[in-house]
Design an enzyme around this catalytic site. Sequence first.
Site, PDB file in Angstrom:
ATOM      1  N   GLY A  10      28.808  44.042  19.122  1.00 47.05           N
ATOM      2  CA  GLY A  10      29.556  44.201  20.363  1.00 47.05           C
ATOM      3  C   GLY A  10      28.742  43.772  21.575  1.00 47.05           C
ATOM      4  O   GLY A  10      27.579  43.377  21.459  1.00 47.05           O
ATOM      5  N   TYR A 125      43.790  54.580  24.632  1.00 47.98           N
ATOM      6  CA  TYR A 125      42.361  54.257  24.555  1.00 47.98           C
ATOM      7  C   TYR A 125      41.525  55.388  25.160  1.00 47.98           C
ATOM      8  O   TYR A 125      40.601  55.911  24.520  1.00 47.98           O
ATOM      9  CB  TYR A 125      42.074  52.931  25.261  1.00 47.98           C
ATOM     10  CG  TYR A 125      40.603  52.676  25.482  1.00 47.98           C
ATOM     11  CD1 TYR A 125      39.746  52.481  24.407  1.00 47.98           C
ATOM     12  CD2 TYR A 125      40.061  52.654  26.774  1.00 47.98           C
ATOM     13  CE1 TYR A 125      38.385  52.262  24.604  1.00 47.98           C
ATOM     14  CE2 TYR A 125      38.706  52.431  26.977  1.00 47.98           C
ATOM     15  CZ  TYR A 125      37.871  52.238  25.895  1.00 47.98           C
ATOM     16  OH  TYR A 125      36.530  52.033  26.093  1.00 47.98           O
TER      17      TYR A 125
END
Length: 292
Positions: A10, A125
Site C-alpha cells: 500500500g 468505510y
Amino acid sequence: MRVLVTGSQGQVGQCLVKNLLAKNITTRALDRTQLDITSPQAITQVMDEFKPNIVINAAAYTAVDKAETDSELAYLINRDGAKYLAQAASEVGAALLHISTDYVFSGARNGEYQETDIPAPQGVYGASKLAGELAIQESCARHIILRTAWVFGEYGNNFVKTMLRLGVERSALNIVADQWGGPTYAGDIASALINIAESINTNESVEFGIYHFSGLPYVSWFDFASHIFDAAVDQNVLAQRPELTAITSEMYPTPAIRPANSKLSVQKIKKHFDIDASNWQQALNYLNKYCH
C-alpha cells in the site's frame, strides 16, 4: 526490534518497508497475497514463525465509495482483520501500531478534531474503520491507533497523482473547495510509526491509545490542487497549470459522504513522541517521483 508489516504494497506500507530496511531493522513485510489478515490461522502462523515485538498494520479496505455497496468485505478487512491482528499481537507480547482515518468523524464540527472527540462516521468505510479501532482497544492493551487524513505519496493511487494525470489531459478542472483537511505524505506517516515503534522498543514510558497525525497547514482540496499545479509547473512536470474552478461538494456527488472538516489536531503526538506534523508542501518538492 522485529517488525511485522501487513499491507506492505500500500501507499504507507511501501514507505514503511523502505524506511525500516534503510535502518537495518529486522522486518517481515507481507502484502495481501502473502497474508490474509481475515484468517486468524494465517496470522497465528506468521506470528509464531517470525515472533515480532512490533506489528504495524498498514492493510485496509480503502475504497471509500465502493464500500457503500461492498460493506461485508470492508468490515471483514477493517474490523475483523484488525481484531485478529490485535489478538495475535497480544498473545505473542507484541505492540500493535494501526492506521486509522479522519472518516471516523462526521466532519460537521468547527475547528480541529481531538483524539477524545466522539466519532460519528457518515459512511461504511468510516464505520468499518471505527469498528476496527474498537476491536483493537478490546483485544490488545499495547496498541497505538494512528488516525490520519488525505494521504498521498509515490505509491498507489492518490489525489496528487490524479491531479498530475488530469493536468496533462485537461486544460480546466473543477475542484471541491468546501472540504478542509491536512494533506499527509505517506513517507511521513511511515516515519512517525517507526519513531513510535522505536520508543516502545526501548522501553520508554509510552502512553498507548489513539493519536492523530496529519499535515499542516490545513487547506481545501481546491487549495491543495493549486499548490500541486504550482509545484508541477515550477519543477517542469507540467508545461502549464490547468484553469481551476472551485465547486461545492453538492456539485460533485459521490456514493459516500466526505467529511467537510478533516482537520486533525496533532498536538498530542507532538507532546508524547515529539513528532511534528507532516510537511506536505515539502513533499511536493519532488513531484517527478509521483509520475510513474
